[in-house]
Write a protein that holds these residues in place. Structure first.
Motif, mmCIF file in Angstrom:
data_model
loop_
_atom_site.group_PDB
_atom_site.id
_atom_site.type_symbol
_atom_site.label_atom_id
_atom_site.label_comp_id
_atom_site.label_asym_id
_atom_site.label_seq_id
_atom_site.Cartn_x
_atom_site.Cartn_y
_atom_site.Cartn_z
ATOM 1 N N TYR B 87 0.619 -1.245 0.409
ATOM 2 C CA TYR B 87 0.254 0.250 0.462
ATOM 3 C C TYR B 87 1.423 1.487 0.165
ATOM 4 O O TYR B 87 0.327 2.139 -0.743
ATOM 5 C CB TYR B 87 -0.892 0.195 1.078
ATOM 6 C CG TYR B 87 -1.538 -1.199 1.361
ATOM 7 C CD1 TYR B 87 -3.242 -0.572 0.069
ATOM 8 C CD2 TYR B 87 -1.887 -2.133 1.804
ATOM 9 C CE1 TYR B 87 -4.130 -1.350 -0.073
ATOM 10 C CE2 TYR B 87 -3.079 -2.560 2.155
ATOM 11 C CZ TYR B 87 -4.399 -2.598 0.855
ATOM 12 O OH TYR B 87 -5.213 -3.594 1.489
ATOM 13 N N GLU B 90 2.625 1.713 -3.492
ATOM 14 C CA GLU B 90 0.927 2.719 -4.481
ATOM 15 C C GLU B 90 0.924 4.117 -3.504
ATOM 16 O O GLU B 90 0.607 4.259 -4.998
ATOM 17 C CB GLU B 90 -0.252 1.698 -4.142
ATOM 18 C CG GLU B 90 0.118 -0.149 -4.633
ATOM 19 C CD GLU B 90 -1.035 -0.664 -4.354
ATOM 20 O OE1 GLU B 90 -2.359 -0.747 -3.508
ATOM 21 O OE2 GLU B 90 -0.530 -2.064 -4.130
ATOM 22 N N LYS B 91 0.617 4.444 -3.405
ATOM 23 C CA LYS B 91 0.674 5.390 -2.439
ATOM 24 C C LYS B 91 1.835 6.835 -2.845
ATOM 25 O O LYS B 91 1.818 7.806 -3.824
ATOM 26 C CB LYS B 91 0.049 5.777 -1.353
ATOM 27 C CG LYS B 91 -0.499 6.991 -0.602
ATOM 28 C CD LYS B 91 -0.671 6.620 0.525
ATOM 29 C CE LYS B 91 -1.005 8.582 0.940
ATOM 30 N NZ LYS B 91 0.112 8.621 2.921
ATOM 31 N N ALA B 92 3.000 6.277 -2.964
ATOM 32 C CA ALA B 92 3.976 6.985 -3.066
ATOM 33 C C ALA B 92 3.804 6.593 -4.877
ATOM 34 O O ALA B 92 4.318 8.163 -5.689
ATOM 35 C CB ALA B 92 5.430 6.258 -2.277
ATOM 36 N N ASP B 94 0.589 6.606 -6.883
ATOM 37 C CA ASP B 94 -0.246 7.192 -7.111
ATOM 38 C C ASP B 94 -0.457 6.644 -8.119
ATOM 39 O O ASP B 94 -1.198 7.278 -9.668
ATOM 40 C CB ASP B 94 0.062 8.885 -7.129
ATOM 41 C CG ASP B 94 -1.374 9.015 -8.081
ATOM 42 O OD1 ASP B 94 -2.493 8.191 -7.017
ATOM 43 O OD2 ASP B 94 -1.453 9.809 -8.333
ATOM 44 N N THR B 95 -0.733 4.959 -7.656
ATOM 45 C CA THR B 95 -0.515 4.048 -9.463
ATOM 46 C C THR B 95 -1.991 3.334 -9.069
ATOM 47 O O THR B 95 -2.413 3.040 -7.967
ATOM 48 C CB THR B 95 0.758 3.548 -9.575
ATOM 49 O OG1 THR B 95 0.096 1.938 -10.746
ATOM 50 C CG2 THR B 95 0.506 2.305 -8.086
ATOM 51 N N SER B 377 8.367 3.763 1.651
ATOM 52 C CA SER B 377 7.624 3.694 1.198
ATOM 53 C C SER B 377 6.789 2.120 2.174
ATOM 54 O O SER B 377 6.385 2.319 2.873
ATOM 55 C CB SER B 377 6.526 4.126 0.723
ATOM 56 O OG SER B 377 7.595 2.886 -0.432
ATOM 57 N N GLN B 398 3.973 2.518 -13.032
ATOM 58 C CA GLN B 398 3.730 3.593 -13.635
ATOM 59 C C GLN B 398 2.981 3.356 -15.126
ATOM 60 O O GLN B 398 2.115 4.148 -15.055
ATOM 61 C CB GLN B 398 5.314 4.110 -14.083
ATOM 62 C CG GLN B 398 5.081 5.237 -12.339
ATOM 63 C CD GLN B 398 6.714 5.187 -13.030
ATOM 64 O OE1 GLN B 398 7.901 4.874 -13.144
ATOM 65 N NE2 GLN B 398 7.248 6.070 -11.719
ATOM 66 N N LYS B 401 -0.606 3.245 -14.231
ATOM 67 C CA LYS B 401 -0.824 4.526 -14.318
ATOM 68 C C LYS B 401 -1.400 5.379 -15.276
ATOM 69 O O LYS B 401 -2.489 5.539 -15.553
ATOM 70 C CB LYS B 401 -0.547 5.639 -13.621
ATOM 71 C CG LYS B 401 -0.255 6.559 -12.546
ATOM 72 C CD LYS B 401 0.189 7.575 -12.124
ATOM 73 C CE LYS B 401 -0.392 9.144 -11.808
ATOM 74 N NZ LYS B 401 1.554 9.790 -11.114
#
Lengths: 452, 452
Positions: B87, B90-92, B94-95, B377, B398, B401
């Motif tokens: 998690y 993923e947050k770092a 932003d995907t 992270s 990425q 994303k």
């Protein structure tokens, strides 16, 4: 070999920390203001610590303190940790004792310190703090707090005891990889550090000095609080997740410990593993021995006195009731940097005074011998600090062998030693020595604090 | 944040290894005797390896090979390992991608290598072998085998690639703490080492050279066998416990990976995580991408050729069908010492040739950038080797994303980097560089093996 590890699910991560003070008949004496010698009020501590942590520090009535969801969520990174039946070690010792260890070394930073680091960073963040400071000895606490600070977006400055800064450069690199600033202590960046360096330019530092520097920076920086990795009541509180999990896991194993052992510096991992079991002794009269294993070169519990003393070298902290060798005591440069602290936390000191626990002292060479036996039989290279607990457990297992008793021994493996291999190198090369503390040394340092 | 770790019980440790060869339509071509160029018979390999390992190596028909109880019992020290939903990462990033990693870094020696080390030491012991030899690059394999050898009472000599011997002295100390002998390679203790040192006294070693030395010592010592940490089929076999556990854990998570990623040196952790998922592709036609992440400075899968070559520098091994850069290829001194190998194992080479998997190459600076994002992270400092897988996973996240697709990505965290902090130090100081391999380099080394 049957089941080796006793594992819990994330759901079993405790929902509350255990505050042993609530169950103690004789409460620890209060911290005193060094000027007035009056018990501290919470507001006296607000300039230094986050408020919620101050309230936890002074809480003598609530046995259970809820763990915030945000903290439990981060605990999930590595908790619950395994309880391990040490079949390999039992076999190597040929003992009838059953030996268990709680494996806190599986934390991503390699020790139990993350249990309190996450809690302290969370409470600082919650009240809008942006910067925090701390000290670190061997670097276990600093490494843990570096990751915790990053998780909550806090800037962190760490004063690292100079001897460890050089002995363990890679713990510094770990802190820097997590984004923290690391300063060797004593440093020229604080009044406390400058004073010491002026008097003794080659002083290699101590936890007491590093604490002075970190407190000074915190109190002189806007929106900045100080955090501490051991000694204080709220740190012991956070660490009780260790013993609370171990309690359930011993039940899974169908056994109850006769003896619980932790290594001892300021008390954080020792309290963590033992307070939840001590609870059975305090509230149900359970018969259980609780043993703190301290280095022979820093023997506050076995050779210190119980009195009020400062927690740091410069005298910035409140006066705390503790077993102490005097806040100017300069411990030998043993590799167990995390145990090089002159005093014991207030709770542990009261418990020791009331004979609710015992203490033993261990020489450096004994700890590395124990560590090597453990590594070869259990596969884990232990931290030099944790090796004190292993050595004490081995002593008890050998006593059980001699008496033929099937004792159940539980110790806390507070961390691994993968960053301490330089120390193992020296041990393997025969270059390590023991350190003796003379009665004169002890007397001299105690004389200096007799009027506090 | 909901559940982060997917945990299995000791009962879920696999009872059989998965032999992917049995399910491959195009089997890997056989190893050849370098003199006769005829396929090897088992007895040709008996002087080098334990017999049971030879049978596993050449087994092309049994999809499942039972794991002995003694091996499973030692697996219990740290297995099953957690599957983690990343998690934080993923947050770092932003995907929209869901990122999972299998955390093999929780092994007491810090990497997946113990999975095969225990198995190999066990089979050697079982047939009465008393001494074993091996090579190690970064030291992960050597550390694992040192503990495994000690567990079964075997004497072990490790040839450690010289550049790593100096870059990572503490992996040497770990091996010595477990009781192994460690020799920097090339050394004067073997004919192969002496030849290289005579021609090039400053040669910093390679896995290929260290393998030559270890084989030479094994074949000239009574009751001694050689063991290898990667490349060979039986090593891939043992490592499948990683993917077999991950398969169950992905089910617990209620997801199935679109992409499975492992870093790539000789293939051991890559095969371990991916073969059990590849099985679904081979036997059920499942749509899944499998990606090997190799260093740009040692690009055998992305820029090598598929042909027979030696597994070692001196030419002591059989000829193996592999994607190779030539057995004399001398890789740059990247910190991911475990990936500095000129060829890919036979199974992986065949799979790549048949387009059943992909490969990407990653530059050193990209791996450390990815490692730092991951550490900050997820709290775990990854090994430089594993950071190749992380970098590849980040690329895919990425891409997800950009395309807005919710891809499920699984990678193997083969080990932690706590013994590699000198490399992080250099990265933080801006002292690390990338290494380019020119087409001329590649062509020259391939020219030298074109007649094998």
């Amino acid at each position: 070999m049957s089941t080796k590890k006793f594992l819990l699910s994330e759901n079993d991560i405790p929902r509350a920390w255990y505050n042993v003070v609530a169950d103690m008949k004789n409460k620890p004496m209060p911290p005193l203001h060094p000027g007035t010698k009056k018990p501290l009020k919470p507001e006296d501590l607000y300039p230094i610590f986050a408020k919620e942590l101050v309230h936890q520090e002074l809480n003598t009535t609530d046995a259970w303190i809820e763990i915030p969801d945000e903290v439990r969520d981060l605990y999930k990174i590595w908790r619950p940790t395994p309880l391990v039946r040490a079949y390999g070690l039992e076999k190597a010792l040929d003992t009838p004792a059953h030996i268990y260890f709680k494996n806190e070394s599986v934390s991503p930073v390699g020790s139990h310190k993350l249990n309190s680091a996450i809690a302290q960073a969370y409470f600082c963040k919650k009240e809008g703090v942006t910067n925090i400071t701390t000290e670190t000895g061997a670097g276990q606490w600093g490494a843990a707090l570096s990751y915790a600070a990053k998780s909550f977006g806090l800037e962190l400055a760490v004063y690292m005891v100079k001897v460890s800064y050089h002995q363990k450069p890679y713990r510094r690199s770990i802190m820097q990889t997590f984004g923290a600033q690391v300063i060797a202590s004593p440093s020229m960046s604080t009044k406390a550090g400058r004073k010491i360096l002026t008097e003794n330019p080659n002083y290699q530092g101590s936890l007491g000095t590093a604490i002075s520097e970190a407190i000074e920076l915190a109190t002189q920086t806007p929106n900045c609080k100080y955090t501490l990795g051991s000694v204080l009541n709220h740190v012991m509180l956070h660490q009780t997740v260790i013993g609370l999990e171990a309690e359930k896991q011993m039940e899974m194993a169908g056994e109850y410990p006769d003896i619980v052992i932790g290594c001892f510096g300021g008390g954080s991992n020792f309290s963590g593993i033992s307070f939840p079991f001590l609870r059975h002794k305090l509230t149900e009269g359970k018969d259980i021995r609780i043993i703190a294993a301290e280095p022979a070169s820093c023997p506050k519990l076995t050779r210190g006195v119980f009195q009020y003393d400062f927690g740091d070298e410069a005298g910035y902290t409140p006066l705390l009731p503790m077993y102490t060798l005097g806040h100017n005591f300069a411990p030998a440069h043993i590799h167990a940097g995390g145990l090089r602290y002159h005093g014991a936390g207030s709770i542990v000191s009261q418990l020791k005074k009331d004979n609710l626990m015992e203490a033993v002292d261990i020489q450096q060479l004994d700890t590395f011998k124990a560590a090597t036996i453990f590594a070869q039989s259990e596969g884990i290279i232990p931290a030099p600090e944790s090796s004190h607990a292993i050595a004490a457990a081995i002593r008890e297992a050998q006593a059980a062998k001699e008496s033929g008793e099937k004792k159940v021994i539980l110790f806390n493996l507070s961390g691994h030693g993968l960053i301490d291999m330089a120390a193992y190198d020296q041990y393997l090369a025969g270059d390590l020595t023991n350190f003796e503390v003379t009665d004169e040394d002890v007397a001299k340092n105690l004389e200096a604090i007799k009027d506090l």
